[in-house]
Design an enzyme around this catalytic site. Structure first.
Site, PDB file in Angstrom:
ATOM      1  N   ASN A 181      -1.578  -0.126   7.581  1.00 29.61           N
ATOM      2  CA  ASN A 181      -1.179  -1.338   7.912  1.00 29.61           C
ATOM      3  C   ASN A 181      -0.592  -2.021   6.644  1.00 29.61           C
ATOM      4  OD1 ASN A 181      -3.389  -2.001   6.017  1.00 29.61           O
ATOM      5  ND2 ASN A 181      -4.576  -3.370   7.775  1.00 29.61           N
ATOM      6  N   LYS A 210       0.973  -1.320  -0.154  1.00 27.43           N
ATOM      7  CA  LYS A 210       0.183  -0.021   0.016  1.00 27.43           C
ATOM      8  C   LYS A 210       1.018   1.266  -0.208  1.00 27.43           C
ATOM      9  CE  LYS A 210      -3.841  -2.455   2.480  1.00 27.43           C
ATOM     10  NZ  LYS A 210      -4.440  -2.291   3.898  1.00 27.43           N
ATOM     11  N   TYR A 270     -12.448  -2.245  -2.856  1.00 25.35           N
ATOM     12  CA  TYR A 270     -12.918  -2.491  -1.535  1.00 25.35           C
ATOM     13  C   TYR A 270     -14.729  -2.146  -1.506  1.00 25.35           C
ATOM     14  CZ  TYR A 270      -8.265  -1.860   0.614  1.00 25.35           C
ATOM     15  OH  TYR A 270      -6.872  -2.064   0.898  1.00 25.35           O
ATOM     16  N   HIS A 320      -1.934  -5.390   1.404  1.00 22.09           N
ATOM     17  CA  HIS A 320      -3.041  -5.820   1.342  1.00 22.09           C
ATOM     18  C   HIS A 320      -2.831  -7.160   0.941  1.00 22.09           C
ATOM     19  CE1 HIS A 320      -7.395  -6.911  -0.171  1.00 22.09           C
ATOM     20  NE2 HIS A 320      -6.544  -7.581  -1.287  1.00 22.09           N
ATOM     21  N   GLU A 362      -9.753 -10.936  -7.509  1.00 17.96           N
ATOM     22  CA  GLU A 362      -8.757  -9.768  -7.105  1.00 17.96           C
ATOM     23  C   GLU A 362      -7.792  -9.780  -8.236  1.00 17.96           C
ATOM     24  OE1 GLU A 362      -9.586  -8.707  -2.297  1.00 17.96           O
ATOM     25  OE2 GLU A 362      -7.622  -9.489  -2.921  1.00 17.96           O
TER      26      GLU A 362
HETATM   27  P1  DAT Z   1      -7.548  -7.022   5.510  1.00 13.36           P
HETATM   28  O1  DAT Z   1      -6.729  -5.817   4.902  1.00 13.36           O
HETATM   29  O2  DAT Z   1      -6.707  -7.463   6.602  1.00 13.36           O
HETATM   30  O3  DAT Z   1      -8.242  -7.960   4.572  1.00 13.36           O
HETATM   31  P2  DAT Z   1     -10.264  -6.084   5.872  1.00 13.36           P
HETATM   32  O4  DAT Z   1     -10.585  -6.471   4.502  1.00 13.36           O
HETATM   33  O5  DAT Z   1     -11.050  -6.399   7.058  1.00 13.36           O
HETATM   34  O6  DAT Z   1      -8.643  -6.262   6.402  1.00 13.36           O
HETATM   35  O7  DAT Z   1     -10.317  -4.425   5.892  1.00 13.36           O
HETATM   36  C1  DAT Z   1      -9.784  -3.936   4.593  1.00 13.36           C
HETATM   37  C2  DAT Z   1      -8.799  -2.611   5.111  1.00 13.36           C
HETATM   38  O8  DAT Z   1      -9.859  -1.696   5.702  1.00 13.36           O
HETATM   39  C3  DAT Z   1      -7.893  -2.749   6.320  1.00 13.36           C
HETATM   40  O9  DAT Z   1      -6.673  -3.219   5.694  1.00 13.36           O
HETATM   41  C4  DAT Z   1      -7.765  -1.735   6.986  1.00 13.36           C
HETATM   42  C5  DAT Z   1      -9.227  -0.914   6.642  1.00 13.36           C
HETATM   43  N1  DAT Z   1      -9.732  -1.398   8.227  1.00 13.36           N
HETATM   44  C6  DAT Z   1     -10.481  -2.339   8.442  1.00 13.36           C
HETATM   45  N2  DAT Z   1     -11.162  -2.477   9.507  1.00 13.36           N
HETATM   46  C7  DAT Z   1     -10.860  -1.333   9.879  1.00 13.36           C
HETATM   47  C8  DAT Z   1     -11.415  -0.501  11.145  1.00 13.36           C
HETATM   48  N3  DAT Z   1     -11.967  -1.123  12.068  1.00 13.36           N
HETATM   49  N4  DAT Z   1     -11.002   0.769  11.303  1.00 13.36           N
HETATM   50  C9  DAT Z   1     -10.054   1.415  10.249  1.00 13.36           C
HETATM   51  N5  DAT Z   1      -9.876   0.743   9.134  1.00 13.36           N
HETATM   52  C10 DAT Z   1     -10.166  -0.493   9.004  1.00 13.36           C
HETATM   53 MG    MG Z   2      -9.760  -8.022   3.131  1.00 14.26          MG
END
Ligand code: DAT
Ligand code: MG
Length: 150
Positions: free
Chosen positions: A112, A9, A49, A115, A126
Protein backbone atom coordinates in the site's frame (compact mmCIF):
# COMPACT_ATOMS: atom_id res chain seq x y z
CA UNK A 1 2.73 22.97 14.60
CA UNK A 2 1.68 19.31 14.41
CA UNK A 3 4.15 16.88 12.83
CA UNK A 4 3.70 13.49 11.19
CA UNK A 5 5.98 10.76 9.91
CA UNK A 6 5.57 9.65 6.29
CA UNK A 7 7.38 6.70 4.72
CA UNK A 8 7.36 5.98 1.01
CA UNK A 9 7.59 2.22 1.42
CA UNK A 10 9.83 -0.06 -0.70
CA UNK A 11 7.19 -0.55 -3.41
CA UNK A 12 6.72 3.21 -3.77
CA UNK A 13 10.47 3.72 -4.06
CA UNK A 14 10.89 0.87 -6.56
CA UNK A 15 7.97 2.17 -8.65
CA UNK A 16 9.43 5.68 -8.86
CA UNK A 17 6.67 7.32 -6.82
CA UNK A 18 8.76 9.32 -4.29
CA UNK A 19 8.32 12.52 -6.29
CA UNK A 20 4.59 11.94 -6.73
CA UNK A 21 4.12 11.53 -2.96
CA UNK A 22 6.23 14.58 -2.11
CA UNK A 23 4.40 16.62 -4.72
CA UNK A 24 0.98 15.79 -3.24
CA UNK A 25 1.99 16.92 0.26
CA UNK A 26 3.67 20.06 -1.08
CA UNK A 27 0.56 20.97 -3.06
CA UNK A 28 -1.62 20.31 0.00
CA UNK A 29 0.36 23.05 1.74
CA UNK A 30 2.21 20.93 4.28
CA UNK A 31 5.75 21.99 5.13
CA UNK A 32 8.66 19.53 4.89
CA UNK A 33 10.69 19.29 8.10
CA UNK A 34 13.06 16.38 7.42
CA UNK A 35 13.81 13.66 4.93
CA UNK A 36 16.20 10.77 4.44
CA UNK A 37 16.56 7.79 2.13
CA UNK A 38 17.28 4.70 4.26
CA UNK A 39 17.41 0.95 4.34
CA UNK A 40 15.29 -0.05 7.34
CA UNK A 41 17.00 -2.33 9.87
CA UNK A 42 15.21 -5.30 11.38
CA UNK A 43 15.25 -3.63 14.81
CA UNK A 44 13.81 -0.32 13.57
CA UNK A 45 11.10 -2.22 11.67
CA UNK A 46 10.18 -4.19 14.79
CA UNK A 47 9.92 -1.07 16.97
CA UNK A 48 8.00 0.86 14.30
CA UNK A 49 5.45 -1.95 13.86
CA UNK A 50 5.44 -3.20 17.49
CA UNK A 51 1.66 -2.74 17.77
CA UNK A 52 1.20 -5.38 15.05
CA UNK A 53 3.46 -8.04 16.61
CA UNK A 54 1.56 -11.32 16.78
CA UNK A 55 -0.89 -10.52 13.99
CA UNK A 56 -1.05 -12.91 11.00
CA UNK A 57 0.44 -10.34 8.61
CA UNK A 58 3.28 -9.24 10.96
CA UNK A 59 6.12 -11.33 9.48
CA UNK A 60 5.20 -10.29 5.94
CA UNK A 61 4.97 -6.66 7.02
CA UNK A 62 8.49 -6.71 8.53
CA UNK A 63 9.86 -8.50 5.44
CA UNK A 64 8.21 -5.91 3.18
CA UNK A 65 9.42 -2.78 4.98
CA UNK A 66 13.02 -4.13 5.23
CA UNK A 67 13.13 -5.45 1.65
CA UNK A 68 14.46 -2.29 -0.05
CA UNK A 69 15.09 1.36 0.82
CA UNK A 70 12.36 3.71 2.01
CA UNK A 71 12.05 7.49 1.83
CA UNK A 72 11.35 8.74 5.36
CA UNK A 73 9.99 12.25 5.88
CA UNK A 74 8.48 14.52 8.47
CA UNK A 75 5.75 16.95 7.39
CA UNK A 76 4.11 19.63 9.49
CA UNK A 77 1.07 21.84 9.43
CA UNK A 78 -2.22 22.43 11.23
CA UNK A 79 -3.78 19.00 11.80
CA UNK A 80 -0.91 17.48 9.81
CA UNK A 81 -1.65 13.93 10.99
CA UNK A 82 -5.28 13.96 9.86
CA UNK A 83 -4.49 15.86 6.67
CA UNK A 84 -1.80 13.39 5.64
CA UNK A 85 -3.92 10.34 6.52
CA UNK A 86 -6.71 11.79 4.38
CA UNK A 87 -4.39 12.30 1.41
CA UNK A 88 -2.92 8.79 1.93
CA UNK A 89 -6.29 6.98 2.00
CA UNK A 90 -7.52 3.89 3.86
CA UNK A 91 -5.20 1.04 4.84
CA UNK A 92 -6.76 -1.22 2.20
CA UNK A 93 -6.31 0.43 -1.19
CA UNK A 94 -9.52 -1.14 -2.43
CA UNK A 95 -11.38 0.85 0.26
CA UNK A 96 -9.47 4.10 -0.30
CA UNK A 97 -11.33 7.07 -1.71
CA UNK A 98 -10.61 8.04 -5.32
CA UNK A 99 -7.95 10.72 -5.46
CA UNK A 100 -6.02 9.38 -2.48
CA UNK A 101 -2.50 8.02 -2.93
CA UNK A 102 -3.42 4.44 -2.03
CA UNK A 103 -6.44 4.52 -4.34
CA UNK A 104 -4.56 6.02 -7.23
CA UNK A 105 -1.44 3.83 -7.06
CA UNK A 106 -2.16 0.61 -5.15
CA UNK A 107 -4.37 -2.48 -5.03
CA UNK A 108 -3.21 -4.63 -2.12
CA UNK A 109 -2.94 -3.96 1.61
CA UNK A 110 0.49 -5.59 1.67
CA UNK A 111 1.71 -3.21 -1.08
CA UNK A 112 0.00 0.00 0.00
CA UNK A 113 2.96 2.27 -0.85
CA UNK A 114 3.04 4.60 2.10
CA UNK A 115 3.02 4.88 5.87
CA UNK A 116 1.62 7.83 7.80
CA UNK A 117 1.25 8.32 11.57
CA UNK A 118 -2.31 7.63 12.71
CA UNK A 119 -2.65 10.02 15.70
CA UNK A 120 -0.82 13.13 16.94
CA UNK A 121 0.79 11.12 19.80
CA UNK A 122 1.91 8.47 17.30
CA UNK A 123 3.33 11.22 15.12
CA UNK A 124 5.48 12.53 17.97
CA UNK A 125 6.68 9.04 18.87
CA UNK A 126 7.45 8.07 15.26
CA UNK A 127 9.25 11.33 14.44
CA UNK A 128 11.49 10.74 17.48
CA UNK A 129 12.04 7.11 16.50
CA UNK A 130 13.11 7.88 12.91
CA UNK A 131 14.89 11.24 13.23
CA UNK A 132 17.46 12.87 15.50
CA UNK A 133 16.58 16.34 16.80
CA UNK A 134 19.32 17.90 14.65
CA UNK A 135 17.79 16.38 11.50
CA UNK A 136 14.52 18.30 12.01
CA UNK A 137 14.65 21.66 10.25
CA UNK A 138 12.77 24.65 11.66
CA UNK A 139 12.10 27.09 8.85
CA UNK A 140 9.59 29.54 7.45
CA UNK A 141 8.37 29.44 3.88
CA UNK A 142 7.71 32.62 1.98
CA UNK A 143 4.15 31.42 1.33
CA UNK A 144 3.35 30.32 4.88
CA UNK A 145 0.99 33.24 5.57
CA UNK A 146 -1.02 32.23 2.48
CA UNK A 147 -1.37 28.61 3.62
CA UNK A 148 -1.42 28.76 7.42
CA UNK A 149 -4.10 31.08 8.86
CA UNK A 150 -2.11 31.64 12.07
P1 DAT B 1 -1.91 1.95 8.26
O1 DAT B 1 -0.65 1.70 7.47
O2 DAT B 1 -3.02 2.47 7.39
O3 DAT B 1 -1.67 2.82 9.48
P2 DAT B 1 -2.13 -0.28 10.11
O4 DAT B 1 -1.32 0.52 11.06
O5 DAT B 1 -3.40 -0.88 10.60
O6 DAT B 1 -2.44 0.54 8.78
O7 DAT B 1 -1.24 -1.50 9.56
C1 DAT B 1 0.11 -1.28 9.21
C2 DAT B 1 0.38 -1.99 7.92
O8 DAT B 1 0.20 -3.39 8.11
C3 DAT B 1 -0.54 -1.61 6.77
O9 DAT B 1 -0.12 -0.45 6.10
C4 DAT B 1 -0.46 -2.82 5.91
C5 DAT B 1 -0.34 -3.96 6.93
N1 DAT B 1 -1.66 -4.53 7.23
C6 DAT B 1 -2.59 -3.99 8.04
N2 DAT B 1 -3.70 -4.75 8.09
C7 DAT B 1 -3.44 -5.80 7.28
C8 DAT B 1 -4.17 -6.96 6.90
N3 DAT B 1 -5.41 -7.19 7.35
N4 DAT B 1 -3.58 -7.83 6.05
C9 DAT B 1 -2.35 -7.61 5.57
N5 DAT B 1 -1.58 -6.56 5.90
C10 DAT B 1 -2.13 -5.66 6.74
MG1 MG C 1 -0.69 2.46 11.24
Amino acid sequence: MERTLVLVKPDGVQRGLIGEVISRFERRGLRLVAGKFVRVSQSLAEIHYAEHNGKPFYDGLIAYITSAPVMAMVWEGPNAVAAVRQTVGSTKPIESAPGTIRHDFALEVGRNLIHASDKPETGEREVTLWFKVEELVDWNRAVDAWVFEK
